[in-house]
Design a protein around this motif. Structure first.
Motif, short mmCIF file in Angstrom:
data_model
loop_
_atom_site.label_atom_id
_atom_site.label_comp_id
_atom_site.label_asym_id
_atom_site.label_seq_id
_atom_site.Cartn_x
_atom_site.Cartn_y
_atom_site.Cartn_z
N PHE A 29 43.12 -68.64 -24.57
CA PHE A 29 43.30 -69.24 -25.67
C PHE A 29 44.02 -70.43 -25.62
CE2 PHE A 29 40.77 -65.41 -27.61
CZ PHE A 29 39.65 -65.63 -27.46
N ALA A 30 44.58 -70.14 -25.11
CA ALA A 30 45.79 -71.57 -25.37
C ALA A 30 45.14 -72.48 -24.24
CB ALA A 30 46.80 -71.16 -24.08
N PRO A 31 44.17 -72.59 -23.57
CA PRO A 31 43.78 -73.67 -22.93
C PRO A 31 42.69 -74.70 -24.09
CG PRO A 31 43.41 -72.21 -21.52
CD PRO A 31 43.91 -71.29 -22.49
N PHE A 32 42.86 -74.18 -24.99
CA PHE A 32 41.86 -74.84 -25.80
C PHE A 32 43.04 -76.00 -26.93
CE2 PHE A 32 38.85 -71.88 -24.99
CZ PHE A 32 37.87 -72.36 -24.11
N ASN A 33 43.76 -75.16 -26.48
CA ASN A 33 45.13 -75.96 -27.43
C ASN A 33 45.70 -77.53 -27.18
OD1 ASN A 33 47.91 -77.16 -28.04
ND2 ASN A 33 47.73 -74.96 -29.41
N PRO A 34 45.54 -78.74 -27.53
CA PRO A 34 45.78 -80.33 -26.73
C PRO A 34 46.82 -79.82 -26.15
CG PRO A 34 45.24 -79.85 -29.22
CD PRO A 34 45.60 -78.51 -29.04
N ARG A 35 47.87 -78.53 -26.22
CA ARG A 35 49.30 -79.24 -25.54
C ARG A 35 48.60 -78.78 -24.22
NH1 ARG A 35 53.60 -75.61 -29.13
NH2 ARG A 35 53.57 -77.25 -31.10
N HIS A 36 47.75 -78.31 -23.33
CA HIS A 36 46.98 -77.80 -22.69
C HIS A 36 47.10 -78.61 -21.29
CE1 HIS A 36 45.67 -74.98 -19.06
NE2 HIS A 36 44.20 -76.68 -19.25
N SER A 37 46.36 -80.46 -22.36
CA SER A 37 46.38 -81.10 -21.12
C SER A 37 47.14 -81.78 -21.16
CB SER A 37 45.61 -82.29 -22.05
OG SER A 37 45.52 -82.39 -23.12
N ARG A 38 49.08 -82.35 -22.36
CA ARG A 38 49.63 -83.02 -21.69
C ARG A 38 50.32 -82.02 -20.54
NH1 ARG A 38 54.04 -81.67 -26.19
NH2 ARG A 38 52.66 -82.15 -27.58
N PRO A 266 56.39 -71.99 -10.64
CA PRO A 266 55.76 -73.20 -12.21
C PRO A 266 55.40 -72.41 -12.78
CG PRO A 266 54.86 -73.11 -9.74
CD PRO A 266 56.33 -72.24 -9.20
N GLY A 267 54.77 -70.89 -12.53
CA GLY A 267 54.14 -70.31 -13.44
C GLY A 267 54.76 -69.83 -14.70
N GLN A 268 56.04 -70.31 -14.80
CA GLN A 268 56.74 -69.61 -15.36
C GLN A 268 57.76 -70.49 -16.58
OE1 GLN A 268 59.20 -65.70 -14.63
NE2 GLN A 268 56.98 -65.01 -13.03
N TRP A 269 56.81 -71.94 -16.46
CA TRP A 269 57.86 -72.44 -16.99
C TRP A 269 56.80 -73.26 -18.22
CZ3 TRP A 269 58.36 -78.14 -17.13
CH2 TRP A 269 59.72 -79.01 -17.65
N MET A 270 57.42 -74.12 -19.27
CA MET A 270 56.76 -74.55 -20.24
C MET A 270 56.91 -75.91 -19.95
SD MET A 270 57.90 -73.92 -24.05
CE MET A 270 59.64 -74.17 -24.10
N TRP A 271 55.69 -76.47 -19.02
CA TRP A 271 55.23 -78.27 -18.55
C TRP A 271 54.66 -78.86 -20.01
CZ3 TRP A 271 56.88 -79.37 -14.49
CH2 TRP A 271 56.51 -78.46 -13.37
N ALA A 272 54.56 -78.08 -21.30
CA ALA A 272 54.25 -78.83 -22.25
C ALA A 272 54.96 -79.32 -23.06
CB ALA A 272 53.58 -77.89 -23.80
N THR A 273 56.74 -79.38 -22.84
CA THR A 273 58.06 -80.07 -23.28
C THR A 273 57.95 -81.35 -23.38
OG1 THR A 273 59.85 -79.83 -23.97
CG2 THR A 273 59.61 -79.29 -21.17
#
Length: 287
Positions: A29-38, A266-273
Motif C-alpha cells: 500500500f505504501a507506493p500509493f503514498n505521495p512520498r513514493h514519487s519523491r 539501498p533497499g534498507q534506507w529511507m529514500w523519501a527524506t
C-alpha cells in the motif's frame, strides 16, 4: 485505542510474524503514498545507473523494511527480552568494550532497524540514551515512549532547546548518546551526498569533539526477517586550531560512510527524506 489494537495484534502474532505481516502491508500500500514519487526521484538522482525496474524493486524493499521497522518498534519490549536476534560485529563489539565506563557518541542512519543499535550496545553492558522527535499526539507520544524506553536504559531525550545540555550531562556521566545523523539539518553544512548538495547534520561530530568523546558510527542491517547484524567503527576526529574546519571535515567523512552503507543495501534506507534541498526545490517547481 487504534494504536493499542495494532500492538495487541502484533503481540499475538509475535515478533517474526508481526514484522513480516506489517512489512507486507507496507510493500502493497505504501507506493500509493505521495512520498513514493519523491523517493523514486531521489533514488534516480543518487544512483542514475539503475533501471526503472531496479528502482521499483529497491523502493518495494524500502517500504517493506519501514513497515517491519514500525512493527518492531511497537514490539521493542519483546525484542529487548530476547536480544539474541541481534548480532554485533567483532570490530564494533571491541570498540564498545574499549570505551569502558566513559561516555561516547554513537550515530547511525535510518537503515535496517536503526532503533536496535541501543539494544545491541546494552547487551555488552553499555547504557544508551536516545534523542528523538516527539509525536504531536500526546497520547500516542506517551504510549510510544513507554515502549521505546525499554531499549534505552540511559533514558530518552526529546529534541528541543534544552536537549543539548541534557545530552552533555548524560555523556559526562558515562552514558552512550545514540542519535540519527542522516536526516536533513538546516543548522548543519551543505556538502555533496550521492553527488548532489545535501544538508548534512554536524551535531554528532560537534558534540563528540566539544566533549572530547569517542565518536562511533554504526548501522543495523536486516539480514533475515527480524534478525539483524550491527556493524560500525570508531571515527578519528581531527583536532587542529580550527574547530569549525575539523567539524566540517569529520562530518563529510561520516556521511561518506553513510553513503557506502546505503549503496550496499539501498533497499534498507529511507529514500523519501528531504536530504537534498536543490532537488526539493526542483520537485516544487515541477508541480
Amino acid at each position: 485505542m487504534a494504536l493499542r489494537a495494532v500492538v495487541a495484534l502484533l503481540s499475538f502474532l509475535g515478533v517474526d510474524r508481526g514484522s513480516a505481516f506489517m512489512g507486507r502491508l507496507w510493500r502493497w500500500f505504501a507506493p500509493f503514498n505521495p512520498r513514493h514519487s519523491r523517493a523514486d526521484q531521489h533514488l534516480a538522482n543518487a544512483m542514475p545507473d539503475l533501471t526503472s525496474g531496479e528502482r521499483k524493486r529497491i523502493l518495494s524493499d524500502m517500504w517493506e523494511n519501514l513497515g517491519r521497522t514500525f512493527a518492531e518498534g511497537l514490539l521493542l519490549p519483546e525484542i529487548v527480552r530476547r536480544p539474541e536476534r541481534i548480532v554485533l560485529s567483532d570490530g564494533l563489539a571491541a570498540d564498545i568494550r574499549a570505551i569502558g565506563a566513559g561516555g561516547a557518541v554513537f550515530c547511525s542512519l535510518h537503515q535496517g532497524n536503526w532503533e536496535l543499535l541501543a539494544v545491541g550496545g546494552a547487551s555488552l553492558g553499555k547504557p544508551f540514551a536516545g534523542i528523538y522527535r516527539e509525536l504531536k499526539n500526546p497520547l500516542a507520544e506517551a504510549y510510544f515512549r513507554s515502549r521505546r524506553e525499554t531499549a534505552y536504559p540511559g533514558g530518552l531525550v526529546a529534541a528541543g532547546t534544552t536537549s543539548i545540555l541534557r545530552l552533555r550531562s548524560l555523556a559526562r556521566s558515562g552514558v552512550a548518546i545514540a542519535m540519527m545523523a542522516d536526516l536533513p539539518d538546516g543548522t548543519g553544512i551543505v556538502a555533496p551526498f550521492f553527488g548532489h548538495p545535501a544538508l548534512l547534520s554536524k551535531l554528532p561530530v560537534t558534540l563528540a569533539r566539544h566533549l572530547g568523546l569517542p565518536l562511533v558510527v554504526a548501522h543495523c542491517r536486516r539480514v533475515d526477517g527480524a534478525h539483524f547484524c550491527i556493524e560500525g567503527e570508531r571515527l578519528d576526529l581531527p583536532h587542529t586550531d580550527n574547530a569549525e574546519a575539523d567539524v566540517d571535515q569529520a562530518t563529510r567523512v561520516l556521511h561518506a560512510t553513510f553513503e557506502t552503507w546505503i549503496r550496499s543495501e539501498p533497499g534498507q534506507w529511507m529514500w523519501a527524506t528531504r536530504k537534498w534541498p536543490n532537488l526539493a526545490l526542483h520537485d516544487a517547481a515541477s508541480k
